[in-house]
Design a protein around this motif. Sequence first.
Motif, mmCIF file in Angstrom:
data_model
loop_
_atom_site.group_PDB
_atom_site.id
_atom_site.type_symbol
_atom_site.label_atom_id
_atom_site.label_comp_id
_atom_site.label_asym_id
_atom_site.label_seq_id
_atom_site.Cartn_x
_atom_site.Cartn_y
_atom_site.Cartn_z
ATOM 1 N N GLY A 100 -2.511 3.453 -7.598
ATOM 2 C CA GLY A 100 -3.678 2.302 -7.425
ATOM 3 C C GLY A 100 -4.019 2.024 -6.184
ATOM 4 O O GLY A 100 -4.658 0.789 -6.129
ATOM 5 N N VAL A 101 -3.163 2.214 -5.257
ATOM 6 C CA VAL A 101 -3.248 1.611 -3.973
ATOM 7 C C VAL A 101 -4.751 1.664 -3.328
ATOM 8 O O VAL A 101 -5.295 0.733 -2.962
ATOM 9 N N ALA A 102 -5.389 3.048 -3.334
ATOM 10 C CA ALA A 102 -6.781 2.908 -2.737
ATOM 11 C C ALA A 102 -7.687 2.110 -3.643
ATOM 12 O O ALA A 102 -8.583 1.264 -3.195
ATOM 13 N N THR A 103 -7.567 1.948 -4.997
ATOM 14 C CA THR A 103 -8.536 1.202 -5.770
ATOM 15 C C THR A 103 -8.374 -0.343 -5.513
ATOM 16 O O THR A 103 -9.205 -0.981 -5.313
ATOM 17 N N GLY A 104 -6.784 -0.646 -5.123
ATOM 18 C CA GLY A 104 -6.734 -2.049 -4.928
ATOM 19 C C GLY A 104 -7.294 -2.400 -3.694
ATOM 20 O O GLY A 104 -7.894 -3.642 -3.625
#
Length: 180
Positions: A100-104
Amino acid sequence: MADVHVRAADPGSADDAELLAAAVRRVRTYLKPWEPYRAEVYYTAEGQAARLADGGRRWFAVDEADGAVVGLLTVSGIVLGPFRSGSVGYWVDPAAGGRGVATGLLREVCRAAPEELGLHRLEACTLLDNHASQRVLAKCGFTRIGTAPRYLHIDGEWRDHHLFQRVLHDDPPPVPQAAA
């Protein structure tokens, strides 16, 4: 994203330039199919210092365990006036993928863009087959608005891209004040 935090990059920080240089060197081979050709200076602290000072705004995803940059989101091409828009680009280290890094990163920038940058909308583009990035954009409220043939020169050739946007709010832009 419990073991990663998001923070704004400091355009004048030599430490941020070195952290970013280390990160782009680490992901260089992985990003090759999605990136334009880069001069070797791009992979140095000096190259990243110039990039940090280029007028775009950047946010890092930082691994809390070792302080390494594991993702980067850039808002570039910022236009104010009646348009109030910017272009988003991002990458995540494959070692941090699926967490979820890109989403965060993108959610934080969507929150910050109206307040900190004065933007009404954000736009993004992806290669036609970059389904992972398209899922991130959809999760963050972006909608596909078209396809642009031969849009960007990526990995040695002109490549088609899907175009996306997210309207952040419908408030009118501030009224310009007359010069005194």
